[in-house]
Scaffold this motif. Structure first.
Motif, PDB file in Angstrom:
ATOM      1  N   THR A  29       0.866  -1.171   0.000  1.00  0.00           N
ATOM      2  CA  THR A  29       0.000   0.000   0.000  1.00  0.00           C
ATOM      3  C   THR A  29       0.905   1.224   0.000  1.00  0.00           C
ATOM      4  N   ASP A 126     -14.917   9.889 -10.407  1.00  0.00           N
ATOM      5  CA  ASP A 126     -15.711   9.637  -9.206  1.00  0.00           C
ATOM      6  C   ASP A 126     -16.327  10.948  -8.712  1.00  0.00           C
ATOM      7  N   PRO A 157     -16.110   3.525   0.953  1.00  0.00           N
ATOM      8  CA  PRO A 157     -15.840   2.333   0.144  1.00  0.00           C
ATOM      9  C   PRO A 157     -15.822   2.590  -1.371  1.00  0.00           C
ATOM     10  N   ALA A 158     -16.749   3.375  -1.880  1.00  0.00           N
ATOM     11  CA  ALA A 158     -16.801   3.627  -3.327  1.00  0.00           C
ATOM     12  C   ALA A 158     -15.571   4.390  -3.792  1.00  0.00           C
ATOM     13  N   ARG A 160     -12.584   4.448  -2.224  1.00  0.00           N
ATOM     14  CA  ARG A 160     -11.442   3.535  -2.086  1.00  0.00           C
ATOM     15  C   ARG A 160     -11.375   2.568  -3.271  1.00  0.00           C
ATOM     16  N   GLU A 161     -12.536   2.065  -3.685  1.00  0.00           N
ATOM     17  CA  GLU A 161     -12.579   1.160  -4.833  1.00  0.00           C
ATOM     18  C   GLU A 161     -12.128   1.894  -6.111  1.00  0.00           C
ATOM     19  N   TYR A 162     -12.612   3.113  -6.277  1.00  0.00           N
ATOM     20  CA  TYR A 162     -12.217   3.906  -7.448  1.00  0.00           C
ATOM     21  C   TYR A 162     -10.702   4.136  -7.448  1.00  0.00           C
ATOM     22  N   ALA A 164      -8.422   2.371  -5.953  1.00  0.00           N
ATOM     23  CA  ALA A 164      -7.739   1.097  -6.182  1.00  0.00           C
ATOM     24  C   ALA A 164      -7.711   0.777  -7.674  1.00  0.00           C
ATOM     25  N   GLU A 165      -8.823   1.043  -8.344  1.00  0.00           N
ATOM     26  CA  GLU A 165      -8.876   0.821  -9.795  1.00  0.00           C
ATOM     27  C   GLU A 165      -7.891   1.726 -10.529  1.00  0.00           C
ATOM     28  N   GLN A 169      -3.960   3.231  -4.506  1.00  0.00           N
ATOM     29  CA  GLN A 169      -3.719   2.638  -3.197  1.00  0.00           C
ATOM     30  C   GLN A 169      -2.631   1.575  -3.260  1.00  0.00           C
ATOM     31  N   GLU A 171      -3.006  -1.464  -4.088  1.00  0.00           N
ATOM     32  CA  GLU A 171      -3.517  -2.786  -3.706  1.00  0.00           C
ATOM     33  C   GLU A 171      -3.718  -3.644  -4.927  1.00  0.00           C
TER      34      GLU A 171
END
Length: 171
Positions: A29, A126, A157-158, A160-162, A164-165, A169, A171
């Motif tokens: 990370t 986003d 969460p949304a 963080r997901e964005y 990560a994509e 991050q 991850e």
């Protein structure tokens, strides 16, 4: 964290790319370390004169510019750091500064002071992240979010997901 500093009344006042060190951890990370507190001050004890205050023009908040130009009734608060981080976050996400008319202004804070909001890149898709950046780059520090509010958006969460994509991050 910057949020922790702000909760203790500390203003860094010189956040810029060279003062935020980012590295990948063993867990793959990203983590950031804030360095160079030479310009920092306690929010209840802001600098009295421009001789006691400096900062990189590229990341300077509008109110800091006014203060450096001699206006003494301008509040110098943690919102200075929020503006600077808004610029940095935009850079991290897009590789570029927020947009403004560079033929008319040398720096973003000049455009914002003249009533031209920072332009958030369409690369940032986003909506929560876009809204957060727009808010961080408001001309009036009273209209800007706090770092605690920024963290709430970044931890959603949304978002963080964005991120990560987007490989932000790690991850």
């Amino acid at each position: 964290s910057i949020s922790g500093l702000h909760e203790r009344g500390v203003v860094h006042a010189d956040l810029k790319d060279k003062n935020v060190l980012i590295k990948r951890t063993k867990k793959n990370t990203l983590t950031a370390k804030i360095i160079d507190f030479d310009c920092s001050f306690l929010e209840n004890y802001p600098p009295d004169s421009e001789d006691e205050f400096s900062g990189d023009q590229v990341y300077l908040a509008p109110e800091a510019c006014l203060f450096l130009c001699g206006e003494r009734d301008v509040p110098l608060t943690s919102k200075l750091d929020v503006f600077s981080l808004g610029i940095l976050f935009h850079q991290y996400l897009t590789g570029a500064f927020p947009g403004y008319d560079q033929s008319e202004y040398s720096y973003l804070h000049e455009a914002v002071l003249d009533g031209h909001p920072a332009e958030i890149s369409d690369e940032i898709e986003d909506p929560a992240l876009r809204d957060m950046l727009e808010n961080m780059l408001e001309a009036d520090p009273g209209d800007r979010c706090s770092m605690r509010e920024v963290l709430q958006v970044l931890m959603a969460p949304a978002v963080r997901e964005y991120l990560a994509e987007q490989n932000m991050q790690g991850e």
